[in-house]
Write a protein that holds these residues in place. Structure first.
Motif, PDB file in Angstrom:
ATOM      1  N   ALA A 215       0.824  -1.208   0.000  1.00 22.78           N
ATOM      2  CA  ALA A 215       0.000   0.000   0.000  1.00 22.78           C
ATOM      3  C   ALA A 215       0.857   1.257   0.000  1.00 22.78           C
ATOM      4  N   ASP A 216       2.080   1.136   0.472  1.00 24.62           N
ATOM      5  CA  ASP A 216       2.988   2.287   0.527  1.00 24.62           C
ATOM      6  C   ASP A 216       3.836   2.410  -0.729  1.00 24.62           C
ATOM      7  N   GLY A 217       3.705   1.470  -1.642  1.00 25.71           N
ATOM      8  CA  GLY A 217       4.503   1.525  -2.860  1.00 25.71           C
ATOM      9  C   GLY A 217       5.220   0.219  -3.101  1.00 25.71           C
ATOM     10  N   PHE A 218       6.346   0.309  -3.764  1.00 29.07           N
ATOM     11  CA  PHE A 218       7.105  -0.871  -4.156  1.00 29.07           C
ATOM     12  C   PHE A 218       8.009  -1.311  -3.014  1.00 29.07           C
ATOM     13  N   GLN A 219       8.390  -2.577  -3.038  1.00 25.31           N
ATOM     14  CA  GLN A 219       9.305  -3.112  -2.043  1.00 25.31           C
ATOM     15  C   GLN A 219      10.679  -2.455  -2.170  1.00 25.31           C
ATOM     16  N   PRO A 220      11.562  -2.635  -1.189  1.00 26.48           N
ATOM     17  CA  PRO A 220      12.936  -2.125  -1.321  1.00 26.48           C
ATOM     18  C   PRO A 220      13.597  -2.685  -2.571  1.00 26.48           C
ATOM     19  N   GLY A 221      14.615  -1.985  -3.061  1.00 26.93           N
ATOM     20  CA  GLY A 221      15.268  -2.358  -4.303  1.00 26.93           C
ATOM     21  C   GLY A 221      15.774  -3.791  -4.313  1.00 26.93           C
ATOM     22  N   LEU A 222      15.619  -4.449  -5.448  1.00 24.60           N
ATOM     23  CA  LEU A 222      16.086  -5.820  -5.597  1.00 24.60           C
ATOM     24  C   LEU A 222      17.598  -5.847  -5.773  1.00 24.60           C
ATOM     25  N   SER A 223      18.213  -6.940  -5.360  1.00 22.85           N
ATOM     26  CA  SER A 223      19.670  -7.043  -5.461  1.00 22.85           C
ATOM     27  C   SER A 223      20.099  -8.277  -6.248  1.00 22.85           C
ATOM     28  N   CYS A 224      19.241  -8.722  -7.162  1.00 19.23           N
ATOM     29  CA  CYS A 224      19.544  -9.900  -7.977  1.00 19.23           C
ATOM     30  C   CYS A 224      19.557  -9.512  -9.450  1.00 19.23           C
ATOM     31  N   PHE A 225      20.373 -10.230 -10.225  1.00 25.00           N
ATOM     32  CA  PHE A 225      20.537  -9.907 -11.639  1.00 25.00           C
ATOM     33  C   PHE A 225      21.004 -11.156 -12.367  1.00 25.00           C
ATOM     34  N   TRP A 226      20.912 -11.124 -13.694  1.00 23.99           N
ATOM     35  CA  TRP A 226      21.385 -12.226 -14.517  1.00 23.99           C
ATOM     36  C   TRP A 226      22.811 -11.934 -14.958  1.00 23.99           C
ATOM     37  N   LEU A 227      23.746 -12.826 -14.668  1.00 28.04           N
ATOM     38  CA  LEU A 227      25.127 -12.683 -15.099  1.00 28.04           C
ATOM     39  C   LEU A 227      25.337 -13.407 -16.425  1.00 28.04           C
ATOM     40  N   PHE A 228      26.213 -12.868 -17.264  1.00 29.74           N
ATOM     41  CA  PHE A 228      26.448 -13.491 -18.564  1.00 29.74           C
ATOM     42  C   PHE A 228      27.928 -13.462 -18.934  1.00 29.74           C
ATOM     43  N   ASP A 229      28.256 -14.311 -19.885  1.00 26.21           N
ATOM     44  CA  ASP A 229      29.592 -14.364 -20.483  1.00 26.21           C
ATOM     45  C   ASP A 229      29.379 -14.527 -21.979  1.00 26.21           C
ATOM     46  N   MET A 230      29.921 -13.601 -22.772  1.00 27.30           N
ATOM     47  CA  MET A 230      29.810 -13.716 -24.228  1.00 27.30           C
ATOM     48  C   MET A 230      31.207 -13.907 -24.813  1.00 27.30           C
ATOM     49  N   GLU A 231      31.387 -15.000 -25.520  1.00 28.37           N
ATOM     50  CA  GLU A 231      32.667 -15.293 -26.152  1.00 28.37           C
ATOM     51  C   GLU A 231      32.400 -15.988 -27.470  1.00 28.37           C
ATOM     52  N   GLY A 232      33.164 -15.636 -28.494  1.00 28.26           N
ATOM     53  CA  GLY A 232      32.932 -16.216 -29.806  1.00 28.26           C
ATOM     54  C   GLY A 232      31.574 -15.863 -30.370  1.00 28.26           C
ATOM     55  N   GLY A 233      31.027 -14.713 -29.960  1.00 25.09           N
ATOM     56  CA  GLY A 233      29.729 -14.276 -30.450  1.00 25.09           C
ATOM     57  C   GLY A 233      28.545 -14.975 -29.826  1.00 25.09           C
ATOM     58  N   GLU A 234      28.768 -15.796 -28.785  1.00 33.06           N
ATOM     59  CA  GLU A 234      27.691 -16.556 -28.157  1.00 33.06           C
ATOM     60  C   GLU A 234      27.527 -16.136 -26.698  1.00 33.06           C
ATOM     61  N   PHE A 235      26.283 -15.833 -26.301  1.00 40.08           N
ATOM     62  CA  PHE A 235      25.981 -15.498 -24.914  1.00 40.08           C
ATOM     63  C   PHE A 235      25.659 -16.763 -24.129  1.00 40.08           C
ATOM     64  N   SER A 236      26.135 -16.807 -22.885  1.00 40.85           N
ATOM     65  CA  SER A 236      25.774 -17.883 -21.967  1.00 40.85           C
ATOM     66  C   SER A 236      25.609 -17.291 -20.572  1.00 40.85           C
ATOM     67  N   SER A 237      24.926 -18.004 -19.714  1.00 37.12           N
ATOM     68  CA  SER A 237      24.641 -17.521 -18.371  1.00 37.12           C
ATOM     69  C   SER A 237      25.710 -17.976 -17.386  1.00 37.12           C
ATOM     70  N   ILE A 238      25.961 -17.139 -16.385  1.00 33.64           N
ATOM     71  CA  ILE A 238      26.828 -17.482 -15.256  1.00 33.64           C
ATOM     72  C   ILE A 238      25.949 -17.494 -14.015  1.00 33.64           C
ATOM     73  N   ASN A 239      26.071 -18.526 -13.196  1.00 35.48           N
ATOM     74  CA  ASN A 239      25.311 -18.608 -11.952  1.00 35.48           C
ATOM     75  C   ASN A 239      26.248 -18.566 -10.761  1.00 35.48           C
ATOM     76  N   VAL A 240      25.916 -17.732  -9.784  1.00 33.40           N
ATOM     77  CA  VAL A 240      26.708 -17.602  -8.568  1.00 33.40           C
ATOM     78  C   VAL A 240      25.788 -17.769  -7.368  1.00 33.40           C
TER      79      VAL A 240
END
Length: 259
Positions: A215-240
């Motif tokens: 009711a007061d608005g949005f939750q506090p800012g999120l601290s999660c994101f998608w990590l990636f590695d692009m090599e040879g023209g190909e994107f892939s995900s990194i998980n930590v």
């Protein structure tokens, strides 16, 4: 996701990619861009990455040679590009010309797939605030299928497109499940009321972490994101670490906090 977490995502990606030192080129037009140096200086020791310094770059600079020579001389494994895409591409070309053979990093709306994929020999790491368009998960396949059918040939492999899709999907789901009847007039108040009922929503991994409105608005800012590695023209995900959004594989998010 919000600062400072997403601003730190490129440094988190550096550590996750097995690299140990980090420098940055940031926009000269906005004084706040240079304030990222303080963040990098705080994040680096916390995750075991050496921060070597920051250089400001103006989009209208007649040459990027001096900036790249300074960056190359810092000797970091990674040069982070806190720049608009076209400026970032020019800086990559100049820094490679000046002898940099390491890795570049960038994040969020600066990542436009077709531009970076076309650069020979480029390795690019970083973080995204919108879901990765290359993921195999069913909700992402739907995104690609719909854009292929209705997108008029637009290339939607960028965070601006995926974050827009997520926002529209959240609206569609929330209003479809809890909004007025299809033949009723929908008011602003109806939408606000429905959104205040959204709790711990991840859209099956299209959001970076469970999202809640109050009711007061949005939750506090999120601290999660998608990590990636692009090599040879190909994107892939990194998980930590543990998944921030409950998804697995290439749709999983990684989370970071300075606290």
């Amino acid at each position: 996701p919000s600062n400072p977490a997403t601003a730190a995502s490129t440094m988190v990606a550096t550590q996750a990619a097995g690299l140990s030192s980090f420098s940055a080129a940031v926009c000269a037009e906005v004084p706040a861009c240079a304030e990222a140096g303080g963040l990098y200086g705080a994040v680096g020791p916390a995750i075991g990455v050496e921060y070597k310094g920051l250089v400001t770059v103006g989009a209208a600079d007649p040459s990027y040679t001096a900036a790249c020579l300074e960056l190359v001389n810092l000797g970091a494994d990674v040069i982070n590009l806190g720049l608009a895409p076209q400026t970032a591409l020019a800086v990559i070309a100049e820094c490679q010309l000046q002898g940099f053979t390491g890795t570049f990093s960038s994040a969020n709306n600066s990542i436009t797939a077709p531009d970076f994929e076309a650069i020979d020999g480029l390795r690019l790491i970083g973080g995204l605030n919108g879901f990765p368009w290359w993921a195999d998960a069913e909700p992402v396949q739907t995104y690609r299928d719909v854009n292929e059918q209705y997108g008029d040939g637009d290339d939607v492999r960028n965070s601006s497109a995926t974050t827009t899709w997520s926002a529209l999907e959240l609206f569609r789901k929330a209003m479809g499940d809890n909004g007025p009847a299809a033949d009723a007039e929908v008011t602003t108040g109806d939408v606000i009321s429905v959104y205040q009922g959204i709790s711990d929503e991840t859209l099956d991994g299209l959001l970076p972490a469970p999202v809640t409105y109050t009711a007061d608005g949005f939750q506090p800012g999120l601290s999660c994101f998608w990590l990636f590695d692009m090599e040879g023209g190909e994107f892939s995900s990194i998980n930590v670490g543990d998944s921030g959004n409950g998804a697995s594989g290439d749709l999983q998010t990684s989370c970071f906090s300075l606290g």
